[in-house]
Enzyme design. Structure first.
Site, PDB file in Angstrom:
ATOM      1  N   HIS A 153      14.617  40.037  60.890  1.00 49.70           N
ATOM      2  CA  HIS A 153      13.216  39.832  61.297  1.00 49.70           C
ATOM      3  C   HIS A 153      12.270  40.196  60.146  1.00 49.70           C
ATOM      4  O   HIS A 153      11.302  39.478  59.875  1.00 49.70           O
ATOM      5  CB  HIS A 153      12.861  40.720  62.495  1.00 49.70           C
ATOM      6  CG  HIS A 153      13.551  40.381  63.782  1.00 49.70           C
ATOM      7  ND1 HIS A 153      14.249  41.311  64.516  1.00 49.70           N
ATOM      8  CD2 HIS A 153      13.636  39.219  64.486  1.00 49.70           C
ATOM      9  CE1 HIS A 153      14.720  40.741  65.616  1.00 49.70           C
ATOM     10  NE2 HIS A 153      14.379  39.476  65.628  1.00 49.70           N
ATOM     11  N   LYS A 208      14.556  38.845  80.302  1.00 48.89           N
ATOM     12  CA  LYS A 208      15.494  39.672  79.551  1.00 48.89           C
ATOM     13  C   LYS A 208      15.291  41.131  79.936  1.00 48.89           C
ATOM     14  O   LYS A 208      14.173  41.573  80.128  1.00 48.89           O
ATOM     15  CB  LYS A 208      15.243  39.512  78.049  1.00 48.89           C
ATOM     16  CG  LYS A 208      15.615  38.133  77.541  1.00 48.89           C
ATOM     17  CD  LYS A 208      15.658  38.090  76.032  1.00 48.89           C
ATOM     18  CE  LYS A 208      16.030  36.695  75.548  1.00 48.89           C
ATOM     19  NZ  LYS A 208      15.983  36.550  74.101  1.00 48.89           N
ATOM     20  N   ARG A 245      18.545  30.936  61.925  1.00 47.34           N
ATOM     21  CA  ARG A 245      19.706  31.541  61.274  1.00 47.34           C
ATOM     22  C   ARG A 245      20.806  30.528  61.044  1.00 47.34           C
ATOM     23  O   ARG A 245      21.473  30.540  60.031  1.00 47.34           O
ATOM     24  CB  ARG A 245      20.253  32.676  62.146  1.00 47.34           C
ATOM     25  CG  ARG A 245      19.417  33.911  62.086  1.00 47.34           C
ATOM     26  CD  ARG A 245      19.755  34.836  63.199  1.00 47.34           C
ATOM     27  NE  ARG A 245      19.317  34.287  64.480  1.00 47.34           N
ATOM     28  CZ  ARG A 245      19.345  34.953  65.617  1.00 47.34           C
ATOM     29  NH1 ARG A 245      19.825  36.165  65.649  1.00 47.34           N
ATOM     30  NH2 ARG A 245      18.915  34.396  66.722  1.00 47.34           N
ATOM     31  N   SER A 305      19.783  41.114  67.178  1.00 46.96           N
ATOM     32  CA  SER A 305      19.494  42.393  67.829  1.00 46.96           C
ATOM     33  C   SER A 305      20.631  42.780  68.769  1.00 46.96           C
ATOM     34  O   SER A 305      21.004  43.955  68.851  1.00 46.96           O
ATOM     35  CB  SER A 305      18.183  42.312  68.607  1.00 46.96           C
ATOM     36  OG  SER A 305      17.121  42.008  67.745  1.00 46.96           O
TER      37      SER A 305
HETATM   38  P1  ADP Z   1      13.682  35.773  71.083  1.00 44.04           P
HETATM   39  O1  ADP Z   1      14.099  36.344  72.401  1.00 44.04           O
HETATM   40  O2  ADP Z   1      12.299  35.224  71.080  1.00 44.04           O
HETATM   41  O3  ADP Z   1      14.680  34.855  70.454  1.00 44.04           O
HETATM   42  P2  ADP Z   1      14.387  37.648  68.951  1.00 44.04           P
HETATM   43  O4  ADP Z   1      13.807  38.991  68.679  1.00 44.04           O
HETATM   44  O5  ADP Z   1      15.841  37.565  69.209  1.00 44.04           O
HETATM   45  O6  ADP Z   1      13.535  37.084  70.154  1.00 44.04           O
HETATM   46  O7  ADP Z   1      14.064  36.670  67.755  1.00 44.04           O
HETATM   47  C1  ADP Z   1      12.747  36.369  67.379  1.00 44.04           C
HETATM   48  C2  ADP Z   1      12.784  35.311  66.287  1.00 44.04           C
HETATM   49  O8  ADP Z   1      13.388  35.834  65.117  1.00 44.04           O
HETATM   50  C3  ADP Z   1      13.587  34.060  66.652  1.00 44.04           C
HETATM   51  O9  ADP Z   1      12.963  32.945  66.064  1.00 44.04           O
HETATM   52  C4  ADP Z   1      14.923  34.317  66.015  1.00 44.04           C
HETATM   53  O10 ADP Z   1      15.585  33.098  65.683  1.00 44.04           O
HETATM   54  C5  ADP Z   1      14.505  35.058  64.764  1.00 44.04           C
HETATM   55  N1  ADP Z   1      15.564  35.938  64.270  1.00 44.04           N
HETATM   56  C6  ADP Z   1      16.306  36.829  64.950  1.00 44.04           C
HETATM   57  N2  ADP Z   1      17.207  37.441  64.151  1.00 44.04           N
HETATM   58  C7  ADP Z   1      17.030  36.902  62.919  1.00 44.04           C
HETATM   59  C8  ADP Z   1      17.674  37.076  61.659  1.00 44.04           C
HETATM   60  N3  ADP Z   1      18.709  37.902  61.489  1.00 44.04           N
HETATM   61  N4  ADP Z   1      17.224  36.347  60.624  1.00 44.04           N
HETATM   62  C9  ADP Z   1      16.216  35.476  60.795  1.00 44.04           C
HETATM   63  N5  ADP Z   1      15.578  35.245  61.933  1.00 44.04           N
HETATM   64  C10 ADP Z   1      15.981  35.943  62.992  1.00 44.04           C
END
Ligand code: ADP
Length: 160
Positions: free
Chosen positions: A18, A42, A91, A129
């Site tokens: 992130h 969630k 990703r 996460s």
């Molecule tokens: P959501 O429930 O909205 O997917 P996340 O916190 O899992 O929330 O992810 C938020 C955003 O960050 C999404 O666009 C996700 O694809 C991106 N994201 C999550 N992990 C990574 C990572 N390791 N590298 C790049 N982008 C990521």
């Protein structure tokens, strides 16, 4: 024009993946608002307040970043903040289908907000996460995947 982008997500918790996206986004936009979604579908490990606090500490050294939370439609939230774009991280191909669907739906309901997709460094493409939480719960070393503040909070959570 001051160009504002929203980076919405669950951030349960924020990872180095992130953070990589946030650092890329601030190069393109004047202000990036990292917005924690109060997603009723969630069940998060961390409360909204905990997630916001961890992000605030993690972005302390990055300029032009704000942290907030929201529980409305993302496009409504973007309008409310005067944002012209929302940032999402991509990703792998596996992210694509869901993100494509969301981007098109959001375009339908919020015409003037553009979805912008950024790719992290390769070494973060396998980070999520949920994987971090799994490793932390089993006592694994997560120090190269998350900021220190997150590492310590996870330790605290799982030692209870
Ligand atoms: P959501 O429930 O909205 O997917 P996340 O916190 O899992 O929330 O992810 C938020 C955003 O960050 C999404 O666009 C996700 O694809 C991106 N994201 C999550 N992990 C990574 C990572 N390791 N590298 C790049 N982008 C990521």
């Amino acid at each position: 024009m001051h160009r504002i982008a929203i980076y919405p997500g669950t951030f349960d918790p924020i990872t180095n993946g992130h953070l990589d996206i946030i650092k890329r986004a601030v190069k393109i936009f004047d202000t990036v608002i990292v917005a924690v979604a109060n997603n009723i579908e969630k069940i998060p490990l961390f409360s909204i307040e905990e997630r916001v606090a961890m992000i605030q500490k993690s972005v302390r050294d990055i300029s032009h970043v704000e942290v907030d939370s929201f529980n409305s439609l993302i496009v409504d939230y973007c309008h409310q903040k005067g944002a012209i774009a929302m940032i999402r991280g991509l990703r792998a191909i596996s992210d694509f289908e869901y993100e494509f669907q969301m981007a098109l739906i959001n375009r339908k309901i919020g015409k003037d907000v553009e979805s912008v997709f950024l790719m992290p460094k390769e070494k973060y493409t396998y980070l999520s996460s949920s994987l971090i939480k799994e490793i932390a719960a089993l006592g694994g070393d997560i120090s190269s995947f998350v900021p220190d503040v997150v590492k310590n909070k996870l330790k605290e959570k799982y030692s209870k």
